[in-house]
Design an enzyme around this catalytic site. Structure first.
Site, PDB file in Angstrom:
ATOM      1  N   GLU A   9      21.587  15.789  -4.296  1.00 32.04           N
ATOM      2  CA  GLU A   9      20.211  16.021  -4.358  1.00 32.04           C
ATOM      3  C   GLU A   9      20.069  16.630  -3.075  1.00 32.04           C
ATOM      4  OE1 GLU A   9      18.023  12.727  -5.944  1.00 32.04           O
ATOM      5  OE2 GLU A   9      16.316  13.288  -4.762  1.00 32.04           O
ATOM      6  N   ASP A 109      20.503  11.402  -6.618  1.00 31.19           N
ATOM      7  CA  ASP A 109      20.118   9.764  -6.421  1.00 31.19           C
ATOM      8  C   ASP A 109      20.161   9.326  -8.229  1.00 31.19           C
ATOM      9  OD1 ASP A 109      20.341  10.025  -3.926  1.00 31.19           O
ATOM     10  OD2 ASP A 109      18.067  10.183  -3.680  1.00 31.19           O
ATOM     11  N   TYR A 340      20.049   2.306  -1.606  1.00 33.55           N
ATOM     12  CA  TYR A 340      19.055   3.331  -2.054  1.00 33.55           C
ATOM     13  C   TYR A 340      17.670   2.669  -1.991  1.00 33.55           C
ATOM     14  CZ  TYR A 340      16.683   6.715  -4.954  1.00 33.55           C
ATOM     15  OH  TYR A 340      15.993   7.911  -5.245  1.00 33.55           O
TER      16      TYR A 340
END
Lengths: 713, 90
Positions: A9, A109, A340
């Site tokens: 990403e 992600d 995350y």
């Protein structure tokens, strides 16, 4: 030579993934500015290339600026955004790498946005490679987690999540762009000047709620009530009891008490006469302790952080805005220091190596003692679990890595908060001792409340982030005598509903399913940028009130929470594979079409209403105050000839010739104040610097030092 | 503001009153009409709790920092225009 292509990403994530998967140091090559990492793994060449977030965007299918538009498609971002020109090179480099690739992996992600980013790139830039791509699922960027995600990657992309994300983008475009254009176009066609206005599926109900609160505050009329307070004093060396007068000596400890006729009530006295009567009867009188109630209240450890909890706590404890918290947390995640952050989960599943993380934290002098203490505890380590879950990611937790670089101030403070919350989740319950002393003074009931922390428990780990104010009380028993040394009443007023702050509005959005964990802070930021709201304790500006007022009149559905709740429900159905994205988008279009038909029928009225409100706002902005000469309004006027601005009076037509010069640079606004020396309006001038300066607009004001060559008026 | 007919102007702020439907307060915009109702509706509470007269009540409400903006504007308007208690429904 054929290779495997891994799409990430962001550039920093690509570096982490390449270094984690490479058997030897990966080779970094910059192709037209795009970093490409290549390395060998298991006898196969692997290339890792990052995206720059979204490289594709929703856009209208046909050219022109009109509304309503339902013909939409996905195009490269550089075609619709001038700011995204450089993404062209990225797409071309990725296409070049894809032509020689034998297999593809999405390592973005693991959430809706990440899955959609990789899907769009694989489908459009890699010639439909999405059908043969694998998906890595990871929650931290640590070597162990990434290697495990690569070894055990999913064979197919997570299509249900991707389609839900795609439908969300399309719906947001259809609602947002069409309604914003309708507002701007109706304003323009009714003769108003151009103004950038925006409305959206998530922004509008939030703004509507803020407006409702603003109205509640503007309509608040405070009602009076009284509190009767007392300073009581224990008797020294005896318990003489009620009526003995032994408490009148006043040589013991003092403590605060409050009149509370009803133990379950708030203690408010609703009449001044009654408050005065109680004060008159009790001031300086002896009282007796009727009872002492001591109870222990358990304080369980707080659950681990979801993103909403983290934003809320960081705002409360560190004063960090939610948008900033999200940015800083993402930087910590990319540094592999935390997991995350875009998660709704408040749970730390057993699959996470809790002991491993604690062992990692032992390496840091700041947390060594606490981590060691928890590791030495007998039995299994069980964290406190919250209720909220997230199928993609666990709650935010440290990875056990210690910072390899000097963290910036905000990063360091947020990292500390996350680590301490993680440690606290493993702590024992804390407890506080609450003491309530009931006093009887001439038939009037008073109460003293005290608190003390009885057992530290988890609060030890949470350290500076746990705030507790101890309120000790003296030791007394039932029947003891005390003296009401001083009794007085305090007049109070009922308070208006509290203003939302950045934390509470995000909580409101979360509670009502408005927006997603990733978008809420950004939407709030946009409302500030557009000038719809201002201040840390949020107030809605005139422009915000006007826009939401128009929306409520002409698009009531868009300003309601129900629409966005329904859309979120549809997204969940797509993710669960129960509905098709096309069906959801078509249903939304069929629902919104009649709204646009209505606005087209009312086009002129919408434009006129909006124009009237905006011109009143502009007029208000330009007005500096009343004219001391004629009673008209002093306004900022720009000379057509010289382009310079000055102050003039609206009574010019009636003969008022008052004019004053103005600073030619900076943003001028009225303060609503008048100069104490001459009565002219005081203005605020905001230049490039952080500080604004105030001045009286009268050049001949007696408070100003005379300037040579300038005559006083 | 010039395009609002004088008949339809709010007596407090000069904005559009939307035709001035209010029988109680006539010629007020929606915000000030609601605020007018609040000012009149809360007086009995103040009278009972503080024994305040109408003028004293209005002055206290206008001065109180917790008073909402629309309510304050109405209270100031009533003070300026000497709107008596018995006139408050006129």
């Amino acid at each position: 030579m054929p290779h495997q292509l891994i799409i990430c990403e962001k550039p920093s994530a690509a570096a982490k993934i390449a270094y984690a998967l490479a058997e030897r140091r990966p080779r970094l090559e910059r192709r037209r500015g795009v970093p490409v990492y290549t390395f060998e793994r298991g006898g196969r060449t692997v290339a890792v290339v990052p995206a720059l977030g979204h490289l594709y965007s929703v856009a209208q299918g046909s050219a022109g600026w009109s509304f309503p538009i339902f013909d939409i498609g996905w195009v490269p971002l550089y075609e619709v955004s001038r700011k995204a020109k450089r993404t062209r090179a990225w797409l071309e480099v990725i296409s070049g790498l894809a032509s020689g690739a034998e297999s593809f992996v999405s390592a973005c992600d693991f959430d809706t946005e990440g899955s959609l980013i990789a899907y769009m790139i694989l489908k459009h830039a890699c010639a439909g490679a999405d059908t043969r791509a694998g998906r890595m699922k990871f929650s931290t960027l640590t070597k162990g987690d990434l290697t495990a995600a690569y070894e055990g990657m999913m064979e197919k992309l997570d299509y249900d999540v991707i389609f839900a994300g795609k439908a969300r983008h399309e719906l947001d475009w259809i609602f947002g762009v069409n309604v914003s254009r309708a507002l701007m176009d109706s304003l323009r066609s009714s003769g108003g000047s151009f103004e950038v206005l925006s409305a959206g599926r998530v922004q509008s109900p939030t703004l509507a709620e803020l407006k409702r609160r603003e109205e509640g505050i503007s309509l608040h009329l405070p009602d009076p009530f009284w509190l009767v307070m007392a300073e009581a004093e224990t008797a020294c060396g005896g318990s003489p009891g009620l009526g003995s007068g032994g408490g009148g000596e006043g040589t013991g400890e003092t403590f605060p008490a409050a009149y509370r006729p009803d133990p379950a009530g708030s203690g408010q006295v609703l009449s001044l006469r009654e408050a005065e009567r109680v004060v008159g009867e009790c001031n300086g009188s002896p009282a007796a302790v009727r009872g002492v109630d001591i109870s222990e209240v358990r304080i369980p450890p707080p659950p681990p952080f979801s993103l909403g909890d983290l934003q809320s706590e960081a705002y409360r404890l560190l004063g960090m805005a939610p948008f900033r918290t999200q940015k800083v947390a993402e930087a910590l995640y990319l540094d592999a220091l935390i997991s995350y952050p875009r998660t709704s989960s408040q749970r730390l599943p057993p699959s996470i190596d809790h002991r491993g993380i604690l062992r990692g934290l032992e390496a840091s002098p700041r947390y060594r003692e606490y981590a060691h203490e928890l590791l030495c505890r007998e039995g299994q380590l069980r964290p406190r679990q919250g209720r909220a879950t997230d199928s993609a990611h666990p709650a935010i937790h440290p990875t056990g890595n210690v910072p390899g670089r000097r963290l910036r101030r905000d990063e360091s403070r947020l990292f500390d908060l996350i680590v301490r919350r993680f440690l606290a989740a493993f702590g024992e319950c804390a407890s506080k001792e609450v003491t309530v002393i009931s006093l009887d003074c001439r038939g009037h009931r008073f109460e003293a409340r005290g608190e003390r922390l009885a057992s530290e428990g988890w609060t030890r780990y949470y350290g500076p982030h746990f705030r507790f104010r101890e309120a000790p009380l003296p030791k007394v028993s039932a029947g003891d005598g005390v003296l009401m040394r001083r009794v007085w009443h305090e007049g109070r007023f009922t308070e208006p509903p509290p203003r939302f702050n950045m934390s509470s509005i995000i909580r409101f959005m979360e509670r009502n399913g408005i927006g997603t964990k990733s978008t809420r802070a950004t939407i709030l930021e946009n409302m500030y940028r557009r000038g719809y709201i201002r201040g840390a304790r949020i107030s809605v500006t005139g422009l915000g009130l006007a826009v939401v007022g128009i929306l409520e009149r002409f698009f009531p559905e868009l300003a309601s929470i129900e629409l966005t709740k329904r859309v979120e429900g549809s997204m969940e159905e797509i993710e669960a594979g129960r509905r098709s994205p096309e069906g959801v988008v078509m249903e939304a279009i069929s629902r919104i079409k009649p709204v646009f038909e209505k606005i087209i029928a009312d086009y002129e009225r919408v434009g006129e209403d909006l124009g009237r409100v905006l011109s009143a706002l502009r007029e208000g902005k330009r007005t500096l105050g009343p004219c001391p000469a004629c009673g008209g309004r002093l306004v900022v006027i720009s000379s057509r000839r010289s382009g310079k601005r000055f102050v003039g009076c609206t009574g010019y037509g009636e003969g008022c010739r008052l004019t004053m010069p103005l600073p030619q640079k900076g943003f001028i606004s009225a303060t609503g104040e008048r100069c104490k020396a001459c009565g002219f309006p005081v203005i605020e001038v905001r230049g490039r610097g952080p500080r604004a300066w105030r001045l009286c607009i009268n050049v001949g004001c007696p408070s100003k030092k005379p300037v040579q060559g300038l005559r006083r008026q | 503001m010039s395009d609002v007919h004088p008949k339809n102007r709010c007596r407090v702020c000069g904005g559009s009153s939307g035709g001035g439907s209010g029988a109680d307060s006539g010629g007020l915009c929606a915000c000030h009409e609601a605020a007018w109702r609040e000012v009149c509706g809360h007086y009995p509470t103040w009278e009972a709790r503080m024994g305040a007269g109408w003028g004293e009540y209005l002055a206290e409400v206008a001065r109180n920092p917790l008073t909402g903006a629309w309510v304050r504007e109405v209270a100031e308007f009533m003070i300026r225009n000497r709107i008596a208690r018995q006139d408050r429904r006129a």
